[in-house]
Design an enzyme around this catalytic site. Structure first.
Site, PDB file in Angstrom:
ATOM      1  N   ASP A   1       0.868  -1.166   0.000  1.00  0.00           N
ATOM      2  CA  ASP A   1       0.000   0.000   0.000  1.00  0.00           C
ATOM      3  C   ASP A   1       0.914   1.228   0.000  1.00  0.00           C
ATOM      4  OD1 ASP A   1      -3.231   0.573   1.541  1.00  0.00           O
ATOM      5  OD2 ASP A   1      -2.095   1.732   0.093  1.00  0.00           O
TER       6      ASP A   1
HETATM    7  C1  GLC Z   1      -4.188   4.368  -0.368  1.00  0.00           C
HETATM    8  C2  GLC Z   1      -5.110   3.214  -0.041  1.00  0.00           C
HETATM    9  C3  GLC Z   1      -5.146   2.157  -1.119  1.00  0.00           C
HETATM   10  C4  GLC Z   1      -4.975   2.833  -2.462  1.00  0.00           C
HETATM   11  C5  GLC Z   1      -3.560   3.339  -2.511  1.00  0.00           C
HETATM   12  C6  GLC Z   1      -3.240   4.049  -3.834  1.00  0.00           C
HETATM   13  O1  GLC Z   1      -3.517   4.788   0.774  1.00  0.00           O
HETATM   14  O2  GLC Z   1      -4.918   2.559   1.189  1.00  0.00           O
HETATM   15  O3  GLC Z   1      -6.385   1.459  -0.998  1.00  0.00           O
HETATM   16  O4  GLC Z   1      -5.209   1.914  -3.518  1.00  0.00           O
HETATM   17  O5  GLC Z   1      -3.250   4.200  -1.420  1.00  0.00           O
HETATM   18  O6  GLC Z   1      -3.972   5.200  -3.933  1.00  0.00           O
END
Ligand code: GLC
Length: 738
Positions: A289
């Site tokens: 993430d």
């Molecule tokens: C965010 C979220 C994730 C998302 C990623 C990219 O923090 O937790 O679900 O896909 O970053 O934006």
């Protein structure tokens, strides 16, 4: 171009040609191996690195990140993927940079949070789940994929399949509610919609099962907080939706911010290697993430970015989103023997595999067609599709005094609440690709049916206490026959990093509701919200309540169609609505405990200031007509396929759709089992007076469960079988499994 580069270019072209031959059998392994053999360690690390296309969109920009450095890394082949790049022109520019400047010309893969639509926005996923309509949900994801692919995106960070029982968590809007069985079916439908039947087509995109794992169990409902759950819950509640969509072919997985058993998910070998890659044989790739790798320093798990790179790679995280850990330290970690080159090769092969499957090696620009972008974005078919999804997502919670459906001839209507005229909030959270002001407002939808209304803002949906608009609203209500109040949360009050400590109507909306009620009892409350709300006062006093969530682009039209009866509401809640935030986590499939049932003394599991009961239970939703259940039949003669049958009749005056739900209870087992578990559902239409016999089959897949070690078992014993219109109003029967 020197001799070596010419040779390599010829070789890449050769790969592309033979690729077409292999495309039929989709066997890319020899092509993947051939590319891998050409790659230096630095180029391998580059494939495991993902940068954000512009800052502060879905996470904090890393302190060392900057556009100049990114371009340098892109030119050197040190980037395998970009996220948040908008539009075919931008995508083409970056892809050309890589195809022209890098030695091996390995195409980038472009990811984006296409959570519920790109430009044409569907209802938030929690709303869609309330439709229980798998076909409509798949179609909604298909529309999102077509628009995303038309703007150069080939990978979405969806579906989120985190089960959660805590409405304080803002991200419940992004999931499919509290139930594992329903969440698994909906996850499969969404992946099918995104990925279609042919990932190499230019209107399908790779999907992403997220967040692995247990993010929905954060303590106190506070986003990014600690998770501490037992492996029994992990195997029976958290894992099944991930396992289901991996078996259905999802091509990527995203790990999560939280720890599990004290180890951050991004470095968690048990999750990423033992379960995902070994036990479930997942052959796609895992992305971290946003900076979840670097955040392991804050967790106190890695002392520095070097250790982040080592522990993430050894833990099984294949691609690093915005931590700069791999690009800064992974090469050195391999050279120092801290990370085995075999693990890097495995990660790179997974990434290359998905790029081959998407057809990016055959044509890196296949998603970059400005003409398609113009022709497909906000296509009328997409608008119609999200309208259909929106109206099916609406849940009728109360309809006393039969105020609904409204008459098109009804006059002297008041519409009160800032959200009624809003054209942004109804789009909901996670709409990075959408254009501002593109939602059809309630007022705009209403006007198409009935213009005899007057509007007053009364109060907005922010948290501030502001009663300036009350006098005007109350005066209007006083002289009206019916008052439609549109109250709830703005899109910025749910979603990521938006946990709440209460589940009330934000700001002064509750006061406004009571002030209007004091002068006019004929209120239709239309809720706009991204989570269950504890609207206990409203349930007690307001005659009609419609749950309309954040329904996306066609919000106003869907709400109007239901208010005026052109669509008979058919939605059912997929997350329990509490009476009081103090009951949270509250869910229908709970364990009975040793003192769960009422006992004539005080020593049983209850509150002294509130009932245990939910305000509205899982699976609950009314219709403008009524359905009667009878004749529950259970035939267990074939123990591996227990037949369940029930008759459902429409005893009302209007045609309508019903969602018949099947629950079981394994009465006594070697591990305690929930008081009920959803194990089947069917949605169907019935004309007035029409009856249907609805059939279900219970197999071992439905009757079994996982032990705390993750072994699936099916035991003999007494099973209760329940069928009905929600998780409480049920016909009951049973059978004994030998
Ligand atoms: C965010 C979220 C994730 C998302 C990623 C990219 O923090 O937790 O679900 O896909 O970053 O934006």
């Amino acid at each position: 171009m020197n001799k070596t580069s010419k040779l390599i270019t010829v070789f890449i072209i050769f790969l592309a040609i033979c690729g077409n031959i292999q495309a039929q059998n989709k066997g890319f392994e020899s092509r993947i191996d051939s590319v891998l053999k050409l790659m230096t360690l630095e180029e391998k690390v580059g494939q495991m690195n993902q940068y954000n296309g512009f800052w502060e969109v879905t996470g904090p920009a890393p302190k060392d990140g900057n556009a100049k450095m990114k371009y340098e890394h892109l030119k050197k082949g040190l980037v395998g993927s970009m996220l948040n790049v908008k539009g075919t022109a931008e995508v083409r520019k970056l892809q050309e940079l890589v195809m022209k400047e890098t030695r091996l010309k390995i195409p980038l893969i472009f990811g984006f949070d296409v959570i519920h639509g790109y430009k044409t926005i569907s209802p938030i996923p929690l709303a869609e789940s309330a439709s229980w309509d798998l076909e409509a949900i798949e179609k909604s994801a298909r529309i999102a994929a077509i628009e995303a692919a038309a703007v150069g995106i080939n990978w979405t960070f969806a579906p989120m399949v985190d089960i959660s029982r805590d409405a304080r968590w803002g991200r419940v809007m992004e999931g499919a509610g509290e139930d594992t069985y329903l969440g698994s079916k909906i996850g499969i439908a969404r992946v099918k919609g995104f990925q279609g039947n042919d990932l190499s087509s230019n209107n399908t995109i790779a999907a992403c099962a997220k967040h692995f794992a247990a993010y929905g169990f954060i303590e106190a409902g506070r986003d990014y907080n600690t998770v501490d759950i037992g492996t029994y819950t992990l195997h029976n509640v958290v894992f099944p939706p991930f396992k289901a969509i991996i078996e259905s072919g999802v091509r990527t997985v995203m790990n999560s911010f939280n720890v599990l058993n004290g180890v951050p998910a991004t470095a968690n070998k048990f999750l990423q290697r033992e379960i995902l890659k070994d036990k479930w044989k997942f052959d796609g790739f895992i992305i971290s993430d946003w900076s979840s790798g670097a955040e392991m320093i804050n967790h106190g798990f890695a002392a520095n970015l070097k250790e982040v790179a080592e522990t993430s790679a050894n833990g099984g995280s294949d691609m690093d989103m915005e931590s700069l850990a791999y690009v800064s330290h992974l090469k050195e970690a391999v050279e120092n023997g801290k990370v085995d080159i075999k693990l890097v090769d495995d990660a790179v092969k997974r990434i290359l595999r998905v790029k081959f499957e998407l057809g990016l090696f055959d044509d890196p620009y296949k998603y970059c067609d400005e003409k398609r972008e113009k022709e497909l974005i906000r296509h009328p078919d997409h608008i119609a599709g999200v309208l259909d999804m929106a109206k099916k997502s609406i849940v009728l919670l109360k309809n006393d005094k039969q105020l609904l459906p409204l008459k098109k001839t009804q006059d002297k209507i008041a519409i009160i609440g800032a959200l009624a005229e809003d054209k942004d909030h109804p789009l909901g959270s996670w709409v990075i690709g959408a254009d501002k002001g593109t939602a059809v407002s309630v007022l705009e939808g209403f006007k198409k049916y009935n213009n005899n209304f007057k509007f007053a803002k009364g109060a907005n949906s922010t948290f501030e206490q502001d009663e300036k608009g009350f006098a005007e609203a109350v005066a209007l209500a006083k002289k009206s026959e019916i008052v439609v109040m549109v109250l709830g949360e703005g899109a910025d009050q749910s979603g990521e990093a938006r946990s709440r400590t209460t589940l009330d109507l934000p700001g002064s909306q509750q006061k406004l509701l009571e002030a209007v009620y004091a002068v006019n009892k004929n209120i239709v409350l239309v809720l706009m919200n991204g989570r269950p709300l504890a609207i206990t006062w409203a349930d007690k006093n307001i005659p009609c309540i419609l749950e309309s969530w954040h329904l996306g682009t066609e919000s106003g039209n869907a709400i109007a169609q239901v208010l005026f009866g052109d669509y008979n509401p058919s939605g059912k809640l997929t997350m329990t609505f509490p009476r009081n935030v103090g009951q949270v986590p509250i869910y229908y499939n709970y364990f009975n405990t040793g003192r769960g049932d009422y006992q004539p003394h005080r020593y049983w599991s209850h509150y002294i200031d509130e009932s245990n009961a939910p305000l509205y239970p899982f699976g609950y939703g009314l219709s403008y007509t009524q359905f009667e259940y009878s004749n529950l039949q259970i035939d267990a003669s074939n123990q591996s396929a227990v037949k369940v049958q029930v008759t459902v009749k429409n005893i009302g005056k209007l045609a309508g759709e019903e969602v018949t739900q099947l629950y079981i209870r394994d009465k006594f087992a070697s591990f305690v089992r929930p008081v009920k578990e959803l194990k089947g559902f069917k949605k169907f239409a019935l004309a007035p007076n029409e009856s249907k016999v609805i059939d279900f089959v219970l197999t071992e897949a439905e009757l079994g469960f996982y032990t705390d070690k993750g072994d699936f078992i099916v035991e003999a014993g007494e099973f209760e079988v329940m069928v009905g219109t929600d998780s409480q109003k049920l016909l009951k029967g049973g059978f004994v499994r030998k």
